[in-house]
Design an enzyme around this catalytic site. Structure first.
Site, PDB file in Angstrom:
ATOM      1  CG  ASP A 140      -2.287   0.590   0.934  1.00 26.59           C
ATOM      2  OD1 ASP A 140      -2.318   1.796   0.642  1.00 26.59           O
ATOM      3  OD2 ASP A 140      -3.310  -0.108   1.011  1.00 26.59           O
ATOM      4  CG  HIS A 204      -5.227   3.864   0.487  1.00 29.75           C
ATOM      5  ND1 HIS A 204      -4.822   2.553   0.379  1.00 29.75           N
ATOM      6  CD2 HIS A 204      -6.430   3.941  -0.123  1.00 29.75           C
ATOM      7  CE1 HIS A 204      -5.733   1.860  -0.274  1.00 29.75           C
ATOM      8  NE2 HIS A 204      -6.731   2.678  -0.584  1.00 29.75           N
ATOM      9  CB  SER A 529      -9.108   0.695  -0.698  1.00 24.03           C
ATOM     10  OG  SER A 529      -8.482   0.838  -1.938  1.00 24.03           O
TER      11      SER A 529
END
Length: 741
Positions: A140, A204, A529
């Site tokens: 990620d 994220h 996600s």
């Protein structure tokens, strides 16, 4: 009849009885009162006595004793009060001029961040000490190691199997929770804002990591929204970080490099919330390639399905050896109210933490404020695109926009807030106060704006409401069918991916956009996600109890224990939710599993047209395609059944399957078939008897499907369940129409 007089003693007791009866009656009436909030909007101009104003209003309804019902006055930031009222009193107060609303003051309970509890997976589920030996490889944007979600208090040293490393730097160190950290940029094309370490500057990666394996953190919230205990699905598991994504994207070269390291480092599960804009051939896809090699080494790869819905055939991560996860809702949603100068209130969708303190601001339509100087006209400014608005006209106002965008255009023009027209099933963060309304409400706002000399509006801070229809697959979640192999159903299942509160990087802001100065430890965002790490954690949970299970067995356990969603709120059916909504605790005891290994996928690939030369390069062994090793998609030992048919033509497909007993040693499973009109499902044999755990039994499923040319539904959804009285091993059976080439 003669009147008899009462003795003094009798009269006394009668008086006491009468008095007590009267007092009891009055008390009963008094007990009917409840605590209500009376909201009156902004503070009046000039000096005023809140208590006097509020008492006067109460006395209009309750009479001279109204002051005794007043419990509290709001007077610093807004106008209103709290009082004890009956339901009838509340209704009367609501009609008084100056009162915006009257509603009961309900007791709220402390909640978790909800997604795990919503799936019936509480913090108190049965766990094993081996959970701390599970290593999750997170590919990620990196991680924010100082977050409380990654505190390593109580953790021992990394498992002995760990062979990875930590690329420590002046701004990044690992601990016994985050046991590894690497970053990748093969072309060295860093931009100035990039942090050249595994540290997360986007948010994220921290978010997905904490969903999967974050520690329990009480009183977590985004500025008071979603207040509760944040936690990951497997809080005792370790995290290995592989930073593959930067502010400009996630290069393929770096994705594959991360797979290469993660497999060798000894991770147990790989989580990858990344994908392309469309699906590509398996071996032109670095994610499919990496996942294939992970599978060979006993590692399941959990992938996000994609955010390109609701169009069909938009699912991007489709390899049968990986897990593809759609995104669905949990039973909460965030709403943001807009109030116009005429008193009308509209309930929109967004996540707004910025308080305007009920102050009214001028309202302007974006189409009436084009940036003519720089060549824009109303056909562009109506959408509030960046640079399209005239700052002189928009600054300090609420702007009405004809589409949902990230808000950069409005905030860069100096707008105080924005009302946007767009989807109502997903709440987004913006750098300024925003509420997204449906088209009808947007039209009413525009009508008010055009019919008022000085239109005004304000946008309130978001509030949390219960979503009674949950779970349902959200509109943005990518749909099937599988564009690469029609007859392998994708996505595989769905998990929570909407309005998820989780850890955030403090190297960025809530939105990461210019003008947004809010730096927070936890943020609320949505996407596949977010659903992907939920499935990652569930897979890790199953593996912690069953360390020898293959990736396919773990995947099967998750799929066959998933619960199908309502077709009323999920009209795309299995193309939206696959096998159904994941239930992690049920996956611990699936009864039977559909297992598969490298040779099974090689057979499948031979049937897909790959030649021996290609497969030998992929497998690194002597694999070859032949008549004996040339399987169809229907023969892959997959936990779901799919067949594509030509409209108007009857199609028969034969599926060969083998299940392995992982439930009771001695057991007998009977078939339960659900076949709607247009679908015939036959199973041979229809009873499977087992004498030991690990025993395998094979069966054949024959499906006959026909979908009429004029059918309004080009899909038929059925199911096959193996039932031993304890376990129900469910597989969807889906037929769908495709046009003949």
């Amino acid at each position: 009849m003669a009147i008899q007089s009462l003795s003094p003693l009798t009269s006394f007791f009668l008086f006491i009885f009468t008095f007590c009866t009267l007092v009891t009656s009055q008390a009963a009436s008094f007990d009917d009162r409840k605590v209500y909030i009376v909201y009156m909007g902004d503070i009046p101009n000039g000096e005023f006595s809140a208590e006097k104003l509020h008492t006067n209003i109460l006395e209009q309804v309750l009479g001279s004793g109204g002051s005794s019902s007043l419990l509290h006055s709001y007077r610093r930031s807004f106008n209103g009060f709290v009082a004890k009222l009956t339901e009838d009193d509340a209704k009367k107060l609501a009609k008084i001029k100056g009162v915006v609303s009257v509603f009961p003051s309900q007791k709220k309970q402390l909640h978790t961040t909800r997604s795990w509890d919503f799936m019936g997976f509480s913090r108190h589920v049965r766990r094993t000490r081996h959970e701390s030996d599970i290593i999750i490889g997170m590919l990620d944007t990196g991680i924010w190691p100082e977050s409380e979600s990654f505190n390593d208090e109580g953790f021992g040293p990394p498992p002995k199997k760990w062979k990875g490393t930590c690329q420590e730097s002046s701004n990044f160190t690992c601990n016994n929770k985050i046991i590894g950290g690497r970053y990748y940029r093969a072309d060295k094309s860093f931009i100035p804002t990039d942090i050249r370490s595994p540290r997360d500057s986007e948010g994220h990666g921290s978010h997905t990591s904490s969903i999967a394996s974050g520690a329990l953190v009480s009183k977590a919230s985004l500025s008071g929204l979603a207040l509760g205990t944040a936690r990951g699905g497997v809080p005792s598991a370790r995290i290995a970080v592989y930073k593959i994504c930067w502010s400009d994207g996630c290069p393929d070269a770096d994705i594959l490099a991360a797979f290469d390291d993660a497999i060798a480092d000894g991770v147990d599960i790989i989580s990858l919330s990344v994908g392309g804009s469309f699906a590509v051939d398996y071996f032109n896809d670095v994610i499919a390639i990496g996942a294939f090699h992970s599978m060979k080494n006993g590692i399941l790869t959990s992938n996000s399905a994609g955010n390109s819905g609701p169009d069909l055939a938009t699912v991007t991560n489709v390899s049968p050896w990986s897990l593809s996860v759609a995104a669905s809702t949990i039973n909460r949603k965030f709403v943001t109210e807009v109030m116009l100068g005429n008193g009308e209130i509209y309930k929109g969708i967004s996540i707004n933490t910025i308080e305007l303190k009920d102050k009214m601001f001028p309202l302007i339509y974006g189409g009436a404020a084009p940036n003519i100087k720089d060549g824009y006209d109303s056909s562009e400014s109506r959408y509030c695109w960046e640079d399209s608005l005239d700052k002189a006209l928009v600054a300090g106002k609420v702007v009405l926009c004809d589409e949902v965008n990230n808000g950069e255009g409005a905030i860069s023009a100096g707008a105080i807030g924005a009302i946007m027209e767009g989807y109502l099933d997903t709440a987004y963060n913006f750098p300024l106060p925003v509420s997204c309304l449906g088209p009808d409400n947007r039209t009413e706002v525009l009508t008010y704006l055009n019919s008022t000399r000085k239109p005004t509006a304000t946008i309130f801070k978001s509030i949390q409401e219960r979503d009674e229809q949950a779970p349902y697959v959200i509109s943005f979640s990518s749909r099937g069918p599988n564009p690469i192999t029609y007859d392998i159903l994708k996505p595989d299942l769905t998990a929570p991916g909407v309005d998820i509160l989780a850890a955030w990087s403090q190297g960025t802001t809530v939105t990461g956009l210019k003008g947004d100065n809010r730096v927070v430890p936890y943020n609320i965002i949505s996407g596949t996600s977010m659903s992907c790490p939920h499935a990652t954690a569930a897979a890790a949970y199953v593996k912690s109890f069953n360390p020898t299970w293959s990736p396919a067995a773990i995947k099967s356990a998750l799929m066959t224990t998933a619960v199908p969603l309502s077709l009323e709120t999920n009209t795309d059916a299995e193309f939206a939710f696959g096998s159904g909504h994941m239930i992690p605790s049920s996956a611990l005891d699936p009864g039977l599993v559909y297992d598969a290994g490298e040779i099974d996928y090689v057979k499948f690939l031979c049937g897909q047209g790959y030649n021996t030369t290609t497969l030998r390069l992929v497998t690194g062994d002597g694999s070859r395609c032949s008549k004996a090793i040339n399987g169809t998609a229907w023969d892959l030992n997959y936990p779901s059944f799919a067949l594509s048919v030509v409209p108007g033509k009857s199609t028969i497909r034969v599926f060969h399957r083998t299940v392995t007993n992982v439930g009771s040693g001695v057991s007998a499973y009977k078939t339960m078939v659900n076949a709607p009109s247009g679908l015939e499902i036959g199973v041979e044999p229809n009873v499977l008897g087992f004498k030991a755990i690990g025993e395998m039994k094979s069966f054949v499923v024959k499906v006959k499907a026909k979908i009429d040319n004029n059918s309004t539904n080009m899909m038929a959804s059925g199911s096959l369940i193996w039932d031993d009285g304890v376990h129900q091993v469910r597989s969807p059976v889906v037929a769908f129409a495709v046009q003949e080439e």
